[in-house]
Design a protein around this motif. Structure first.
Motif, PDB file in Angstrom:
ATOM      1  N   ARG A  61       0.972  -1.226  -0.097  1.00 21.45           N
ATOM      2  CA  ARG A  61       0.078   0.001   0.126  1.00 21.45           C
ATOM      3  C   ARG A  61       0.865   1.264  -0.061  1.00 21.45           C
ATOM      4  O   ARG A  61       0.471   2.289  -0.706  1.00 21.45           O
ATOM      5  N   HIS A  62       1.968   1.272   0.793  1.00 19.66           N
ATOM      6  CA  HIS A  62       2.825   2.304   0.916  1.00 19.66           C
ATOM      7  C   HIS A  62       3.418   2.878  -0.549  1.00 19.66           C
ATOM      8  O   HIS A  62       3.121   3.845  -0.926  1.00 19.66           O
ATOM      9  N   LEU A  63       4.058   1.784  -1.252  1.00 20.45           N
ATOM     10  CA  LEU A  63       4.444   1.763  -2.684  1.00 20.45           C
ATOM     11  C   LEU A  63       3.453   2.444  -3.634  1.00 20.45           C
ATOM     12  O   LEU A  63       3.935   2.935  -4.446  1.00 20.45           O
ATOM     13  N   ARG A  64       2.360   1.762  -3.233  1.00 15.79           N
ATOM     14  CA  ARG A  64       1.455   2.064  -4.340  1.00 15.79           C
ATOM     15  C   ARG A  64       0.815   3.616  -4.236  1.00 15.79           C
ATOM     16  O   ARG A  64       0.345   4.178  -5.226  1.00 15.79           O
ATOM     17  N   ASN A  65       0.771   3.853  -3.063  1.00 16.57           N
ATOM     18  CA  ASN A  65      -0.257   5.112  -2.852  1.00 16.57           C
ATOM     19  C   ASN A  65       0.680   6.404  -2.266  1.00 16.57           C
ATOM     20  O   ASN A  65       0.267   7.781  -2.603  1.00 16.57           O
ATOM     21  N   ASN A  66       1.756   6.282  -1.523  1.00 17.29           N
ATOM     22  CA  ASN A  66       2.400   7.380  -1.253  1.00 17.29           C
ATOM     23  C   ASN A  66       3.356   7.756  -2.171  1.00 17.29           C
ATOM     24  O   ASN A  66       4.717   7.427  -2.303  1.00 17.29           O
ATOM     25  N   ARG A  67       2.912   8.944  -3.029  1.00 16.62           N
ATOM     26  CA  ARG A  67       3.836   9.346  -4.106  1.00 16.62           C
ATOM     27  C   ARG A  67       4.979  10.341  -3.456  1.00 16.62           C
ATOM     28  O   ARG A  67       5.953  10.540  -4.155  1.00 16.62           O
ATOM     29  N   ASP A  68       4.778  10.935  -2.249  1.00 16.68           N
ATOM     30  CA  ASP A  68       5.610  11.810  -1.696  1.00 16.68           C
ATOM     31  C   ASP A  68       6.938  11.178  -1.052  1.00 16.68           C
ATOM     32  O   ASP A  68       7.849  11.767  -0.554  1.00 16.68           O
ATOM     33  N   VAL A  69       6.882   9.726  -0.932  1.00 17.73           N
ATOM     34  CA  VAL A  69       8.053   8.898  -0.409  1.00 17.73           C
ATOM     35  C   VAL A  69       9.018   8.325  -1.418  1.00 17.73           C
ATOM     36  O   VAL A  69       8.843   7.796  -2.409  1.00 17.73           O
ATOM     37  N   ALA A 180      12.087   6.638   6.135  1.00 17.53           N
ATOM     38  CA  ALA A 180      12.781   5.822   7.088  1.00 17.53           C
ATOM     39  C   ALA A 180      11.743   4.537   7.397  1.00 17.53           C
ATOM     40  O   ALA A 180      12.192   3.417   7.362  1.00 17.53           O
ATOM     41  N   ALA A 181      10.433   4.936   7.511  1.00 16.75           N
ATOM     42  CA  ALA A 181       9.538   3.957   8.213  1.00 16.75           C
ATOM     43  C   ALA A 181       9.238   3.057   6.871  1.00 16.75           C
ATOM     44  O   ALA A 181       9.128   1.581   7.285  1.00 16.75           O
ATOM     45  N   LEU A 182       9.448   3.478   5.759  1.00 16.34           N
ATOM     46  CA  LEU A 182       9.041   2.492   4.511  1.00 16.34           C
ATOM     47  C   LEU A 182      10.108   1.643   4.257  1.00 16.34           C
ATOM     48  O   LEU A 182       9.977   0.289   4.151  1.00 16.34           O
ATOM     49  N   TYR A 183      11.590   2.077   4.570  1.00 18.40           N
ATOM     50  CA  TYR A 183      12.664   1.110   4.385  1.00 18.40           C
ATOM     51  C   TYR A 183      12.738   0.227   5.586  1.00 18.40           C
ATOM     52  O   TYR A 183      13.058  -0.822   5.476  1.00 18.40           O
ATOM     53  N   SER A 184      12.471   0.707   6.596  1.00 19.81           N
ATOM     54  CA  SER A 184      12.220  -0.089   7.926  1.00 19.81           C
ATOM     55  C   SER A 184      11.275  -1.304   7.631  1.00 19.81           C
ATOM     56  O   SER A 184      11.311  -2.529   7.942  1.00 19.81           O
ATOM     57  N   ALA A 226      -4.819  -0.299   7.574  1.00 13.51           N
ATOM     58  CA  ALA A 226      -5.348   1.030   8.219  1.00 13.51           C
ATOM     59  C   ALA A 226      -4.048   2.106   8.580  1.00 13.51           C
ATOM     60  O   ALA A 226      -4.305   3.253   8.285  1.00 13.51           O
ATOM     61  N   GLY A 227      -2.951   1.525   8.937  1.00 14.60           N
ATOM     62  CA  GLY A 227      -1.773   2.310   9.231  1.00 14.60           C
ATOM     63  C   GLY A 227      -1.338   3.047   7.768  1.00 14.60           C
ATOM     64  O   GLY A 227      -1.153   4.070   7.911  1.00 14.60           O
ATOM     65  N   SER A 228      -1.287   2.206   6.884  1.00 12.54           N
ATOM     66  CA  SER A 228      -0.909   2.733   5.587  1.00 12.54           C
ATOM     67  C   SER A 228      -1.899   3.726   4.936  1.00 12.54           C
ATOM     68  O   SER A 228      -1.441   4.926   4.234  1.00 12.54           O
ATOM     69  N   ALA A 229      -3.044   3.593   5.172  1.00 14.13           N
ATOM     70  CA  ALA A 229      -4.091   4.646   4.792  1.00 14.13           C
ATOM     71  C   ALA A 229      -4.073   6.072   5.867  1.00 14.13           C
ATOM     72  O   ALA A 229      -4.082   7.083   5.275  1.00 14.13           O
ATOM     73  N   ILE A 230      -3.873   5.930   6.908  1.00 16.73           N
ATOM     74  CA  ILE A 230      -3.602   6.903   7.948  1.00 16.73           C
ATOM     75  C   ILE A 230      -2.222   7.763   7.530  1.00 16.73           C
ATOM     76  O   ILE A 230      -1.976   9.151   7.543  1.00 16.73           O
ATOM     77  N   SER A 231      -1.153   6.817   7.124  1.00 13.42           N
ATOM     78  CA  SER A 231       0.081   7.517   6.832  1.00 13.42           C
ATOM     79  C   SER A 231       0.159   8.432   5.628  1.00 13.42           C
ATOM     80  O   SER A 231       0.804   9.556   5.583  1.00 13.42           O
ATOM     81  N   GLN A 232      -0.792   8.257   4.890  1.00  8.48           N
ATOM     82  CA  GLN A 232      -1.056   9.145   3.777  1.00  8.48           C
ATOM     83  C   GLN A 232      -1.508  10.481   4.042  1.00  8.48           C
ATOM     84  O   GLN A 232      -1.337  11.501   3.227  1.00  8.48           O
TER      85      GLN A 232
END
Length: 267
Positions: A61-69, A180-184, A226-232
């Motif tokens: 979800r992070h890689l698909r939706n977080n364009r700012d990372v 850092a959260a994504l790499y972790s 839920a966490g990846s949605a909130i992170s956005q």
């Protein structure tokens, strides 16, 4: 009541772990230890499976939706390969600890004490990081060794990830909180997969109830989503505040677990 505790803890920990990149196991493991409802080996294994499910769905979800990372696949892969080897050694070290300590409570106390030290150090860094000059390690062998060490620690502690992942990424690679959260999470995914494979092929999978495994991994998936949605929808500063609050909570839980493991009143 046990089922309710498991659902709440696994979902909340997985959601928070997905946002901060610390892995839900860093909360699941010590909290379930504190309840005394399962033995050390079972909690470690089930927590690892939960974190594996959380990290897989959260990373997607992070890689698909977080364009700012920003995400460097080569850098992440070197870290991940290191974490795989570290995860295998960490798991074998944990099995050795269980065999050599006279009681499971002593093994739990050792893990809780090490987690306490690492978490306290992480909290101190987080509070004073503005005054600390970060590095920018680029040598690939050094990156591999860092991933190896992080995978070893997280597998040995049975937490899947940990706050020390983020601090290492902050300090050694000058990454922002959400990067850092994504790499972790990427490191956690591979180190936990390696740890699970080791348990299966070495015949060291502990006894557990299948419905508990399905429940915990299901909560891990839902928490990761839920966490990846909130992170956005939150910024780096909000992630920092959540991270700091979680560190304080983990320190308190670790102190209780050390007391519980060593006190004759609980033996």
């Amino acid at each position: 009541m046990t089922i309710v505790i498991i659902i709440f803890v696994c979902f909340f920990a997985s959601a928070a772990g997905s946002i901060c990149g610390i892995g839900g196991g860093v909360l699941i493991r010590p909290i379930l230890d504190a309840t005394g409802r399962m033995d050390v080996a079972s909690v470690s294994f089930l927590s690892g499976c939960t974190v594996l499910s959380m990290s897989a769905v959260s990373l997607y979800r992070h890689l698909r939706n977080n364009r700012d990372v920003r995400f460097d696949k080569t850098f992440a892969s070197v870290l991940a390969v290191g974490s795989v080897f570290g995860g295998i050694l960490g798991k074998s070290a944990f099995q050795y600890l269980l065999q050599t300590t006279k009681t499971e409570s002593r093994a739990a106390a050792i893990q809780a004490f090490l987690l306490l030290i690492l978490t306290a150090g992480t909290l101190v860094y987080e509070l004073y990081k503005e005054n600390i000059t970060a590095r920018h390690v680029q040598n690939r062998f050094a990156v591999f060794l860092i991933g190896y060490f992080l995978g070893l620690l997280s597998a040995f502690l049975g937490i899947g990830g940990g706050p020390f992942h983020l601090i290492a990424l902050f300090y050694l690679f000058s990454l922002k909180t959400k990067d850092a959260a994504l790499y972790s999470i990427y490191i956690i995914l591979f180190s936990q997969a390696a740890s699970l494979c080791y348990s299966i092929f070495s015949g060291s999978v502990p006894a557990f109830r299948m419905e508990i495994l399905l429940l915990m991994t299901g909560c891990g998936i839902l928490g990761g989503l839920a966490g990846s949605a909130i992170s956005q929808n939150i910024d780096h500063k909000m992630v920092d505040r959540l991270f700091t609050a979680l560190m304080a909570l983990m320190i308190l839980i670790s102190l209780y677990n050390i007391y519980r493991s060593l006190s004759p009143a609980f033996s």
